[in-house]
Scaffold this active site. Structure first.
Site, short mmCIF file in Angstrom:
data_model
loop_
_atom_site.label_atom_id
_atom_site.label_comp_id
_atom_site.label_asym_id
_atom_site.label_seq_id
_atom_site.Cartn_x
_atom_site.Cartn_y
_atom_site.Cartn_z
N GLY A 46 0.88 -1.17 0.00
CA GLY A 46 0.00 0.00 0.00
C GLY A 46 0.91 1.21 0.00
N SER A 48 3.34 3.18 2.45
CA SER A 48 3.95 2.98 3.77
C SER A 48 3.76 4.17 4.71
CB SER A 48 5.43 2.65 3.63
OG SER A 48 6.10 3.63 2.89
N CYS A 79 6.20 -5.41 0.53
CA CYS A 79 6.31 -4.11 -0.15
C CYS A 79 6.28 -2.95 0.85
CB CYS A 79 5.27 -4.01 -1.25
SG CYS A 79 5.73 -2.85 -2.53
N ARG A 108 13.14 2.96 -0.80
CA ARG A 108 11.77 2.96 -1.35
C ARG A 108 11.81 3.15 -2.85
NH1 ARG A 108 7.91 7.21 1.32
NH2 ARG A 108 6.36 5.98 0.24
N HIS A 172 4.88 -9.02 -4.22
CA HIS A 172 3.51 -9.28 -3.74
C HIS A 172 3.11 -10.74 -3.96
CE1 HIS A 172 2.12 -5.08 -3.08
NE2 HIS A 172 3.12 -4.82 -3.92
N GLU A 174 0.76 -12.29 -2.76
CA GLU A 174 -0.71 -12.44 -2.74
C GLU A 174 -1.33 -12.23 -4.11
OE1 GLU A 174 0.96 -9.84 -1.86
OE2 GLU A 174 -0.16 -8.00 -2.29
N1 GLN Z 1 6.20 2.49 -2.86
C1 GLN Z 1 5.30 2.22 -1.78
C2 GLN Z 1 5.81 2.76 -0.46
O1 GLN Z 1 6.99 2.98 -0.29
C3 GLN Z 1 5.06 0.73 -1.64
C4 GLN Z 1 4.33 0.20 -2.83
C5 GLN Z 1 3.57 -1.05 -2.57
O2 GLN Z 1 3.37 -1.43 -1.41
N2 GLN Z 1 3.09 -1.68 -3.61
O3 GLN Z 1 5.02 2.95 0.41
#
Ligand code: GLN
Length: 192
Positions: A46, A48, A79, A108, A172, A174
């Site tokens: 998501g 972060s 992620c 990131r 991911h 999932e």
């Molecule tokens: N780039 C997002 C972050 O640093 C992470 C992306 C993801 O969870 N798909 O929050």
């Protein structure tokens, strides 16, 4: 044994479905009460920064940290979850909230715009065949401490690792039909 998915923001339902397919009891974790029932917690992908802020607002960050440090909670961050678990975020915003549990330095959005979203095959520690991994604006582990076991790499760096009761992947699991990474985490939860 119940395995929870942190349900404040991000890819929650896909993780719950994968856990259900592994025939394990699941819970959507939104507050301390639901957190107290689980032996393992998945922190989904998501955003972060948003997930971290909500963890603080709901009073969950401290409880997750203390349960993890006591050894009574296994955590799997995917992620954005990896970013939150890292002790160091290399290029986060100034007040990037974090759990700072794992001895890793994370970059990131490490793949840049060219490879913002992609799929690749990789070798994952202990699996007998390769795994299809889906990356979406994914982070990378740039540095890891001596207690961290590297589980998978791509040419750019480390994308899966474990440190005791902590598991993390940049990708991911999932989002594919392969249940092996979730099964690996469930085994960790069974040993809590
Ligand atoms: N780039 C997002 C972050 O640093 C992470 C992306 C993801 O969870 N798909 O929050």
């Amino acid at each position: 044994m119940i395995v929870g998915v942190l349900s404040v923001q991000g890819a929650v339902s896909e993780h719950l479905k994968h856990l259900e397919r592994c025939a394990v009891e699941t819970a959507a974790v939104k507050n301390i009460e639901s957190l107290n029932k689980v032996s393992g917690l998945i922190i989904p992908g998501g955003e972060s920064t948003t997930i971290g802020k909500l963890l603080d607002i709901f009073g969950l960050a401290e409880e997750i940290r203390s349960r993890s440090l006591q050894g009574s909670l296994a955590i799997f961050g995917t992620c954005a979850g990896m970013v939150l678990m890292a002790r160091e975020i290399m290029d986060g915003i100034k007040e990037q909230p974090k759990l700072a549990l794992m001895d890793i330095s994370v970059q990131r959005n490490a793949f840049g715009r060219q490879r913002e979203s992609f799929e690749t095959e990789l070798e994952f520690y202990s699996f007998d065949s390769s795994l299809t991994a889906v990356f979406i604006r994914a982070p990378l582990i740039a540095k890891s401490g001596p207690g961290v076991k590297v589980l998978a790499r791509v040419p750019e760096g480390i994308v899966a690792a474990r440190q005791g009761n902590l598991l993390t992947t940049s990708f991911h699991p999932e989002l594919t039909d392969d249940l092996r990474v979730h099964q690996y985490f469930i085994e960790m939860c069974q040993n809590i």
